[in-house]
Design a protein around this motif. Structure first.
Motif, short mmCIF file in Angstrom:
data_model
loop_
_atom_site.label_atom_id
_atom_site.label_comp_id
_atom_site.label_asym_id
_atom_site.label_seq_id
_atom_site.Cartn_x
_atom_site.Cartn_y
_atom_site.Cartn_z
N VAL A 111 0.83 -1.20 0.00
CA VAL A 111 0.00 0.00 0.00
C VAL A 111 0.87 1.25 0.00
CG1 VAL A 111 -1.78 1.27 1.28
CG2 VAL A 111 -1.86 -1.22 1.20
N VAL A 112 2.02 1.21 0.69
CA VAL A 112 2.92 2.36 0.78
C VAL A 112 4.28 1.93 0.20
CG1 VAL A 112 3.87 4.16 2.28
CG2 VAL A 112 1.73 3.02 2.89
N ASP A 136 11.22 5.41 5.70
CA ASP A 136 11.13 5.78 4.29
C ASP A 136 12.24 6.78 3.95
OD1 ASP A 136 10.27 8.07 5.51
OD2 ASP A 136 8.23 8.01 4.68
N GLY A 137 12.10 7.45 2.84
CA GLY A 137 13.15 8.37 2.42
C GLY A 137 13.28 9.58 3.33
N ALA A 146 3.37 11.25 6.72
CA ALA A 146 4.10 10.23 5.97
C ALA A 146 3.22 9.51 4.94
CB ALA A 146 4.72 9.22 6.92
N LEU A 147 1.95 9.30 5.24
CA LEU A 147 1.05 8.59 4.34
C LEU A 147 0.01 9.56 3.80
CD1 LEU A 147 2.29 6.09 5.82
CD2 LEU A 147 0.07 4.98 5.52
N ALA A 148 -0.34 9.35 2.54
CA ALA A 148 -1.39 10.15 1.93
C ALA A 148 -2.75 9.63 2.40
CB ALA A 148 -1.29 10.05 0.40
#
Length: 266
Positions: free
Chosen positions: A129-130, A160-161, A248-250
């Motif tokens: 999903v991510v 993440d980045g 961090a997540l949309a």
């Protein structure tokens, strides 16, 4: 008249009588015997009457009747004719009622198996999903206390980045612990979304004005009464650090997790 003259007169008066055919002494002894016997019988009779009176005065003695009592001496038993019983109305026929079948709702039970399943599922599902993230771990803490309250909360930690962060996933068993109105009462909710199965998605945002920490939450109010909430942050909630530029997540990524049928209690 002298005593001698008197005896002679008496002898002369009875001289013509026939001689006695019994012994006077024997007669006297028999009379004495009869008198003593009569006195004894009188005494026995008095004692018998006294004893009979005592027995008859005892409770319950007068109620006892000898087995051989004469029927003429027994009390007359009278009977009263009972009135005829009232007419009983015939039973009424009640038409059967149609009862609608009950819908049985099975409430999931939160167990250790539930946490193991969700841990494995989220570890594999989250990178799909991510994309571009590495899952560091999935933790469910204080599961027994939460299970008694009817919900379960886990934290998916990832890198993440932009650095490290985490996503909180909370599952509530039906019925819903909060309604949609209650959910949006303390946060700012965007326009809700209705899904094809009749469920609803609510999108909420909250920001701390001092720390500038922002949290986005997507809550899926499912048709079975359960609720799945997914919360993302613009910081790492597991440690102290500078905030990110954005969460961090949309929202759409959190919506995919919230509506994922695999994220459920089993």
């Amino acid at each position: 008249m002298s005593e001698a003259d008197l005896r002679e007169g008496l002898r002369a008066a009875v001289g013509d009588e026939p001689p006695l055919d019994f012994d006077p002494d024997e007669l006297i002894r028999r009379a004495e015997h009869l008198r003593r016997r009569r006195r004894a019988l009188v005494a026995v009779g008095v004692a018998t009457l006294a004893l009979t009176g005592t027995v008859l005065s005892l409770p319950g003695v007068l109620d006892r009747r000898p087995a051989g009592i004469d029927a003429a001496e027994a009390p007359v038993l009278t009977t009263a004719v009972s009135p005829p019983p009232a007419a009983v109305p015939p039973p009424q026929t009640v038409a059967p009622q149609t009862v609608a079948p009950r819908t049985t709702v099975t409430t999931p039970v939160i167990t250790d198996a539930s946490t193991r399943y969700l841990t494995d599922y989220l570890t594999k599902r989250f990178p799909d999903v991510v994309p571009g993230v590495k899952v560091v771990g999935v933790d469910f803490t204080d599961t027994h206390k939460q299970a008694r309250a009817g919900y379960l909360t886990g934290l998916v930690r990832f890198v993440d980045g932009a650095g490290s962060s985490a996503v909180a996933v909370q599952l509530s068993v039906p019925p819903a612990r909060v309604t949609r109105d209650q959910f949006c009462a303390t946060v700012v909710c965007d326009e809700p979304r209705r899904e094809a199965d009749g469920s609803h998605l609510e999108f909420a945002t909250s920001t701390d004005p001092e720390s500038k920490m922002t949290t986005h939450t997507v809550a899926h109010f499912r048709a079975d009464g359960s609720v799945v909430q997914v919360s993302g942050y613009n910081h790492d909630p597991t440690r102290v650090g500078a905030p990110r530029a954005e969460v961090a997540l949309a929202p759409e990524q959190m919506a995919r997790l919230a509506t994922d049928p695999g994220i459920t209690l089993r």
